[in-house]
Design a protein around this motif. Sequence first.
Motif, short mmCIF file in Angstrom:
data_model
loop_
_atom_site.label_atom_id
_atom_site.label_comp_id
_atom_site.label_asym_id
_atom_site.label_seq_id
_atom_site.Cartn_x
_atom_site.Cartn_y
_atom_site.Cartn_z
N PRO A 106 0.83 -1.21 0.00
CA PRO A 106 0.00 0.00 0.00
C PRO A 106 0.86 1.26 0.00
CG PRO A 106 -0.16 -1.17 2.11
CD PRO A 106 0.66 -2.01 1.19
N GLY A 107 0.43 2.25 -0.77
CA GLY A 107 1.13 3.53 -0.83
C GLY A 107 0.95 4.31 0.45
N GLU A 114 -2.63 2.29 7.20
CA GLU A 114 -2.93 2.70 8.57
C GLU A 114 -3.67 1.58 9.32
OE1 GLU A 114 -2.37 4.94 11.78
OE2 GLU A 114 -1.57 5.39 9.79
N GLU A 115 -4.57 0.89 8.62
CA GLU A 115 -5.27 -0.25 9.23
C GLU A 115 -4.28 -1.32 9.66
OE1 GLU A 115 -8.27 -1.81 6.59
OE2 GLU A 115 -9.07 0.20 6.22
N ALA A 116 -3.30 -1.61 8.82
CA ALA A 116 -2.29 -2.62 9.16
C ALA A 116 -1.47 -2.19 10.36
CB ALA A 116 -1.39 -2.88 7.95
N ILE A 133 7.05 -4.73 6.74
CA ILE A 133 7.07 -6.09 6.23
C ILE A 133 7.62 -7.07 7.27
CG2 ILE A 133 7.67 -7.54 4.27
CD1 ILE A 133 8.26 -5.08 2.67
N MET A 134 7.06 -7.03 8.43
CA MET A 134 7.49 -7.92 9.49
C MET A 134 6.62 -9.17 9.49
SD MET A 134 8.04 -5.01 12.33
CE MET A 134 8.29 -6.12 13.65
#
Length: 165
Positions: A106-107, A114-116, A133-134
């Motif tokens: 996501p850009g 933000e949800e992630a 990217i964990m």
Amino acid sequence: LLTEYKTRFPDIFRTYLRVTPTTFDALLAAIKDDPVFHSSSQNRQIPVEEQLAIGLYRFGHYGNGASTLKVALWAGVGYGTVVKVTRRILTAFCREGFRAAATQFPGRDDPRREEAKNWVASVVCEAWRDGWIMVDGTLVPLFLRPGFFGNTFFDRKSNYSLNVQ
């Protein structure tokens, strides 16, 4: 038989290929026009759909289950064909066009980003909220001992694997 599983029993389909029928169709659409599957030879290749199924079956198994002989017996092809198909699938997956289509982040302005971050903060810990990217340290099994530094890949579960971090 896989076609029957794909349409009527997707849970069984997933146990064989380790992907859902929808994911299989998306992968097929992404690689079907790759030049590696089109030859000027008089000998025709097996359909891309079957090649993808053979590749995914092999990638989804390890140890003896991923051997060329076992995969060949499962697929009803020669074990030399399994090697060729595996190379073709990996070649298609490694092309820039496939990677760009399959891996999307996501850009900066995408609300999913933000949800992630909020999910990580609520489920894992606040300090990792801005991590990138964990993953959780999942072990990805290898079908055989790597040739270089092989013992370093031996894990606590007595398999050769990569630790995704």
